[in-house]
Design a protein around this motif. Sequence first.
Motif, PDB file in Angstrom:
ATOM      1  N   HIS A 283      11.622  -2.175  27.227  1.00 25.45           N
ATOM      2  CA  HIS A 283      10.931  -0.907  27.506  1.00 25.45           C
ATOM      3  C   HIS A 283      11.898   0.106  28.140  1.00 25.45           C
ATOM      4  CE1 HIS A 283       8.628   1.962  29.897  1.00 25.45           C
ATOM      5  NE2 HIS A 283       8.898   1.304  31.004  1.00 25.45           N
ATOM      6  N   LEU A 284      12.651  -0.327  29.156  1.00 25.69           N
ATOM      7  CA  LEU A 284      13.577   0.599  29.826  1.00 25.69           C
ATOM      8  C   LEU A 284      14.732   0.983  28.911  1.00 25.69           C
ATOM      9  CD1 LEU A 284      13.645  -0.972  33.411  1.00 25.69           C
ATOM     10  CD2 LEU A 284      12.490   1.121  32.677  1.00 25.69           C
ATOM     11  N   LEU A 285      15.170   0.032  28.106  1.00 28.15           N
ATOM     12  CA  LEU A 285      16.274   0.297  27.186  1.00 28.15           C
ATOM     13  C   LEU A 285      15.865   1.363  26.152  1.00 28.15           C
ATOM     14  CD1 LEU A 285      18.528  -2.415  25.643  1.00 28.15           C
ATOM     15  CD2 LEU A 285      17.453  -0.809  24.127  1.00 28.15           C
ATOM     16  N   LEU A 286      14.708   1.185  25.573  1.00 27.28           N
ATOM     17  CA  LEU A 286      14.285   2.095  24.501  1.00 27.28           C
ATOM     18  C   LEU A 286      13.720   3.412  25.026  1.00 27.28           C
ATOM     19  CD1 LEU A 286      12.544  -0.430  22.062  1.00 27.28           C
ATOM     20  CD2 LEU A 286      14.647   0.852  21.620  1.00 27.28           C
ATOM     21  N   GLU A 300      27.440   6.841  17.433  1.00 26.74           N
ATOM     22  CA  GLU A 300      26.365   6.453  18.349  1.00 26.74           C
ATOM     23  C   GLU A 300      25.115   6.038  17.584  1.00 26.74           C
ATOM     24  OE1 GLU A 300      27.147   8.871  22.526  1.00 26.74           O
ATOM     25  OE2 GLU A 300      25.656   9.631  21.119  1.00 26.74           O
ATOM     26  N   LEU A 301      24.809   6.784  16.535  1.00 36.67           N
ATOM     27  CA  LEU A 301      23.636   6.454  15.726  1.00 36.67           C
ATOM     28  C   LEU A 301      23.829   5.094  15.052  1.00 36.67           C
ATOM     29  CD1 LEU A 301      20.901   7.151  14.553  1.00 36.67           C
ATOM     30  CD2 LEU A 301      22.038   8.546  12.814  1.00 36.67           C
ATOM     31  N   GLN A 302      25.034   4.852  14.561  1.00 37.42           N
ATOM     32  CA  GLN A 302      25.320   3.564  13.931  1.00 37.42           C
ATOM     33  C   GLN A 302      25.189   2.420  14.951  1.00 37.42           C
ATOM     34  OE1 GLN A 302      25.659   3.346  10.598  1.00 37.42           O
ATOM     35  NE2 GLN A 302      25.410   1.149  11.002  1.00 37.42           N
ATOM     36  N   THR A 303      25.660   2.669  16.162  1.00 30.18           N
ATOM     37  CA  THR A 303      25.539   1.664  17.217  1.00 30.18           C
ATOM     38  C   THR A 303      24.072   1.336  17.480  1.00 30.18           C
ATOM     39  OG1 THR A 303      27.614   2.353  18.239  1.00 30.18           O
ATOM     40  CG2 THR A 303      26.050   1.219  19.658  1.00 30.18           C
ATOM     41  N   LEU A 304      23.258   2.377  17.533  1.00 30.88           N
ATOM     42  CA  LEU A 304      21.822   2.147  17.727  1.00 30.88           C
ATOM     43  C   LEU A 304      21.236   1.345  16.569  1.00 30.88           C
ATOM     44  CD1 LEU A 304      19.082   2.666  19.183  1.00 30.88           C
ATOM     45  CD2 LEU A 304      18.841   4.665  17.715  1.00 30.88           C
ATOM     46  N   LYS A 305      21.573   1.738  15.348  1.00 35.34           N
ATOM     47  CA  LYS A 305      21.025   1.049  14.179  1.00 35.34           C
ATOM     48  C   LYS A 305      21.389  -0.428  14.205  1.00 35.34           C
ATOM     49  CE  LYS A 305      20.863   4.882  10.860  1.00 35.34           C
ATOM     50  NZ  LYS A 305      21.429   5.456   9.634  1.00 35.34           N
ATOM     51  N   ASP A 306      22.653  -0.720  14.465  1.00 34.24           N
ATOM     52  CA  ASP A 306      23.093  -2.120  14.470  1.00 34.24           C
ATOM     53  C   ASP A 306      22.427  -2.910  15.589  1.00 34.24           C
ATOM     54  OD1 ASP A 306      24.640  -1.498  12.332  1.00 34.24           O
ATOM     55  OD2 ASP A 306      26.549  -1.420  13.427  1.00 34.24           O
ATOM     56  N   PHE A 307      22.321  -2.289  16.741  1.00 36.96           N
ATOM     57  CA  PHE A 307      21.705  -3.003  17.851  1.00 36.96           C
ATOM     58  C   PHE A 307      20.231  -3.278  17.555  1.00 36.96           C
ATOM     59  CE2 PHE A 307      20.110  -3.514  22.247  1.00 36.96           C
ATOM     60  CZ  PHE A 307      20.962  -4.531  22.648  1.00 36.96           C
ATOM     61  N   VAL A 308      19.544  -2.301  16.981  1.00 39.29           N
ATOM     62  CA  VAL A 308      18.136  -2.492  16.642  1.00 39.29           C
ATOM     63  C   VAL A 308      17.988  -3.561  15.562  1.00 39.29           C
ATOM     64  CG1 VAL A 308      16.110  -1.401  15.582  1.00 39.29           C
ATOM     65  CG2 VAL A 308      17.334  -0.246  17.436  1.00 39.29           C
ATOM     66  N   THR A 309      18.923  -3.619  14.635  1.00 37.22           N
ATOM     67  CA  THR A 309      18.871  -4.670  13.609  1.00 37.22           C
ATOM     68  C   THR A 309      18.960  -6.051  14.263  1.00 37.22           C
ATOM     69  OG1 THR A 309      19.886  -3.249  11.959  1.00 37.22           O
ATOM     70  CG2 THR A 309      20.046  -5.629  11.584  1.00 37.22           C
ATOM     71  N   ARG A 418      28.510  -5.205  22.718  1.00 36.40           N
ATOM     72  CA  ARG A 418      29.667  -4.472  23.238  1.00 36.40           C
ATOM     73  C   ARG A 418      29.528  -2.975  22.971  1.00 36.40           C
ATOM     74  NH1 ARG A 418      35.784  -5.463  20.932  1.00 36.40           N
ATOM     75  NH2 ARG A 418      36.847  -3.842  22.141  1.00 36.40           N
ATOM     76  N   ARG A 419      29.159  -2.658  21.746  1.00 41.62           N
ATOM     77  CA  ARG A 419      29.065  -1.232  21.418  1.00 41.62           C
ATOM     78  C   ARG A 419      27.871  -0.583  22.090  1.00 41.62           C
ATOM     79  NH1 ARG A 419      28.776  -2.024  15.623  1.00 41.62           N
ATOM     80  NH2 ARG A 419      28.325   0.199  15.444  1.00 41.62           N
ATOM     81  N   TYR A 420      26.785  -1.340  22.240  1.00 43.81           N
ATOM     82  CA  TYR A 420      25.645  -0.777  22.982  1.00 43.81           C
ATOM     83  C   TYR A 420      26.067  -0.432  24.406  1.00 43.81           C
ATOM     84  CZ  TYR A 420      21.348   0.224  25.259  1.00 43.81           C
ATOM     85  OH  TYR A 420      20.395   0.908  25.968  1.00 43.81           O
ATOM     86  N   VAL A 421      26.698  -1.411  25.064  1.00 42.40           N
ATOM     87  CA  VAL A 421      27.096  -1.224  26.463  1.00 42.40           C
ATOM     88  C   VAL A 421      28.053  -0.036  26.593  1.00 42.40           C
ATOM     89  CG1 VAL A 421      28.431  -2.271  28.352  1.00 42.40           C
ATOM     90  CG2 VAL A 421      26.664  -3.603  27.161  1.00 42.40           C
ATOM     91  N   ARG A 422      29.005   0.013  25.679  1.00 39.41           N
ATOM     92  CA  ARG A 422      30.017   1.074  25.757  1.00 39.41           C
ATOM     93  C   ARG A 422      29.389   2.451  25.568  1.00 39.41           C
ATOM     94  NH1 ARG A 422      34.730  -0.319  21.978  1.00 39.41           N
ATOM     95  NH2 ARG A 422      33.346   0.513  20.394  1.00 39.41           N
ATOM     96  N   ALA A 423      28.441   2.543  24.642  1.00 39.99           N
ATOM     97  CA  ALA A 423      27.887   3.867  24.330  1.00 39.99           C
ATOM     98  C   ALA A 423      26.732   4.261  25.244  1.00 39.99           C
ATOM     99  CB  ALA A 423      27.421   3.900  22.878  1.00 39.99           C
ATOM    100  N   PHE A 424      25.945   3.281  25.699  1.00 43.29           N
ATOM    101  CA  PHE A 424      24.667   3.662  26.307  1.00 43.29           C
ATOM    102  C   PHE A 424      24.370   3.113  27.690  1.00 43.29           C
ATOM    103  CE2 PHE A 424      23.716   3.634  21.609  1.00 43.29           C
ATOM    104  CZ  PHE A 424      23.689   5.017  21.476  1.00 43.29           C
ATOM    105  N   PHE A 425      24.995   2.019  28.092  1.00 43.87           N
ATOM    106  CA  PHE A 425      24.611   1.432  29.378  1.00 43.87           C
ATOM    107  C   PHE A 425      24.848   2.450  30.487  1.00 43.87           C
ATOM    108  CE2 PHE A 425      25.369  -2.357  32.484  1.00 43.87           C
ATOM    109  CZ  PHE A 425      24.056  -2.269  32.914  1.00 43.87           C
ATOM    110  N   GLY A 426      23.782   2.733  31.246  1.00 43.49           N
ATOM    111  CA  GLY A 426      23.845   3.798  32.247  1.00 43.49           C
ATOM    112  C   GLY A 426      24.863   3.542  33.343  1.00 43.49           C
ATOM    113  N   CYS A 427      25.133   2.272  33.632  1.00 40.64           N
ATOM    114  CA  CYS A 427      26.105   1.958  34.680  1.00 40.64           C
ATOM    115  C   CYS A 427      27.502   2.067  34.079  1.00 40.64           C
ATOM    116  CB  CYS A 427      25.845   0.568  35.239  1.00 40.64           C
ATOM    117  SG  CYS A 427      27.106   0.018  36.385  1.00 40.64           S
ATOM    118  N   ARG A 428      28.164   3.174  34.356  1.00 37.30           N
ATOM    119  CA  ARG A 428      29.468   3.429  33.724  1.00 37.30           C
ATOM    120  C   ARG A 428      30.529   2.420  34.111  1.00 37.30           C
ATOM    121  NH1 ARG A 428      30.403   4.959  29.058  1.00 37.30           N
ATOM    122  NH2 ARG A 428      28.506   3.742  29.056  1.00 37.30           N
ATOM    123  N   GLN A 429      30.551   2.078  35.412  1.00 31.89           N
ATOM    124  CA  GLN A 429      31.543   1.098  35.874  1.00 31.89           C
ATOM    125  C   GLN A 429      31.381  -0.222  35.149  1.00 31.89           C
ATOM    126  OE1 GLN A 429      32.417   0.188  39.826  1.00 31.89           O
ATOM    127  NE2 GLN A 429      33.931   1.801  39.545  1.00 31.89           N
TER     128      GLN A 429
END
Length: 524
Positions: A283-286, A300-309, A418-429
């Motif tokens: 829920h929080l992720l989406l 970024e869109l491709q990263t989302l698509k792959d992660f959702v797949t 990996r790509r999800y975390v790199r593109a979207f994870f709110g915690c940058r560190q």
Amino acid sequence: GGAAQLYRAGEDAVWVLDSGSLRGATANSSAAWLVQFYSSWCGHCIGYAPTWRALAGDVRDWAAAIRVAALDCAEERNHEVCRAYDVRFYPTFRYFKAFTKDFTTGENYKGPDRELQTVRRAMIDFLQNHTDENRPPACPSLDPVRPSDLRSLLDTRGGRYVAVLFESEGSYLGREVVLDLIPYENVSVKRALSPDGALLEKLGVSSLPACYLIYPNGSRGMVTVGKPLRSFFSSYLKSLPDVRKKSLSLPEKATIEEGPEAVVWREFDRSKLYTADLESGLHLLLRVELAAHKSLAGAELQTLKDFVTILAKLFPGRPPVRKLLETLREWLASLPLDRIPYNAVLDLVDNKMRISGIFLTNHVKWVGCQGSRAELRGYPCSLWKLFHTLTVRAGTRPEALDGTGFAGAPQAVLQAVRRYVRAFFGCRQCAEHFEEMAHDSMDSVKTADQAVLWLWKKHNLVNSRLAGHPSEDPRFPKVPWPTPDLCPACHEEVKGLASWNEGQVLLFLKRHYGSDSLVDTYAE
Ligand code: FAD
């Protein structure tokens, strides 16, 4: 959710803002603002809170000119406002100039670091970036007195105290003292940059910085303080006879009046995996983390698509959620567009099209990811559990990925994570550390089992790095996992040295993150 409070209105000098007060506080304000958008689950934000509190306390007297504030983007009621202000990563620091009329998301703080002194200096630079028209009225001039004006200033005939701070180019001390004295009346502070030697000699200045003081009765002379520091000069000037604190008419202090909500503790079994954690995390992720991006395109869109797949094929748990993920996957796959507004994804996640049998809770309910305080554990804990679950299921049910382009690719889940975390994870560190680890060794993964073990090892590395960190929950210490009580067979001694039996660890991980230990209790 919950009432994680890194900052307390009234107790800390930090102005605590929320969805209801941010816009009102910063729009057309007579003072400038520096707002930290943070997330109470972000470990780095927790670790940084003492610095932010100390900064706010240090510049408390500057409040009529510039204020230090904080807003918690992890609070459910603030999700919307953090989106509106385009906050994607935590912490994000934004300046708002005084008297801004049109809506603005603020200017990013781009200092070389976030040390107290660096940020304080950047605040001064920011104040000096105001034009004459929009400068906070309470803010005295921060520019040095022009050399041509200096002599007449020094000849001022009293009436009130006039302090002139002589300092060298690049020194912030004068400006800090000017700002420190804002709430005090009967004194004005000016700064002057290294004037000519003859003048300094005449005034009796032997080293910089130095303070020359003209008294109300017209007498004048150098001020002697114990050490040539900001605090010495400021407190000397504040304690002069007849210098008094004005009763400032500050605008109403931003109010939020909710006490800590009572968090109900739910009993749970540490050897189980709870649907409620995985679904709350999803829920929080989406709805929050991805929703911080107004639109998605390209990589970024491709990263989302792959992660959702990956999610659609491997997310365990209840049918309405799996059906939602599958619907989302199909919809994303069928899109002819190269850019999508994220609102379209939200409409689907919220089931605005009323497709039957799809549903994802929009409430957070932690069970295995409960923290002993509201700001601890929660979302990042659920992400780890989700990622482990995905690697394990890719190993135990490889056929699930048939027909997706990921079939037979042992790194498929890890790379998507990996790509999800790199593109979207709110915690940058967190994202940067994770990317470093992935960069170093993810390529060595050649089988699905190795993928499971890779993530386990890296998670333990993170645990050992974070042991003792302020974000560590004392009830859930960061120790090598699984502990001997959870998995006795995982632990061995080789020549007197504690070591892992990786074969047993693999079996344990497959059980722990497989369907066997998934529990639906609390999911409703
Ligand atoms: P978590 O570490 O979140 O673990 C959740 C649960 O997973 C545990 O309770 C346990 O049941 C299980 N578990 C523990 N270890 C393992 C393991 N080795 N293998 C499999 N399962 C395990 N915080 C920072 O401050 N700095 C960072 O750099 C950072 N990087 C992160 C990177 C990622 C990708 C993620 C998802 C989080 C990161 N975090 C970071 C957050 C931090 O790791 C924790 O998630 C957070 O502090 C909450 O801790 P926790 O006690 O809930 O346990």
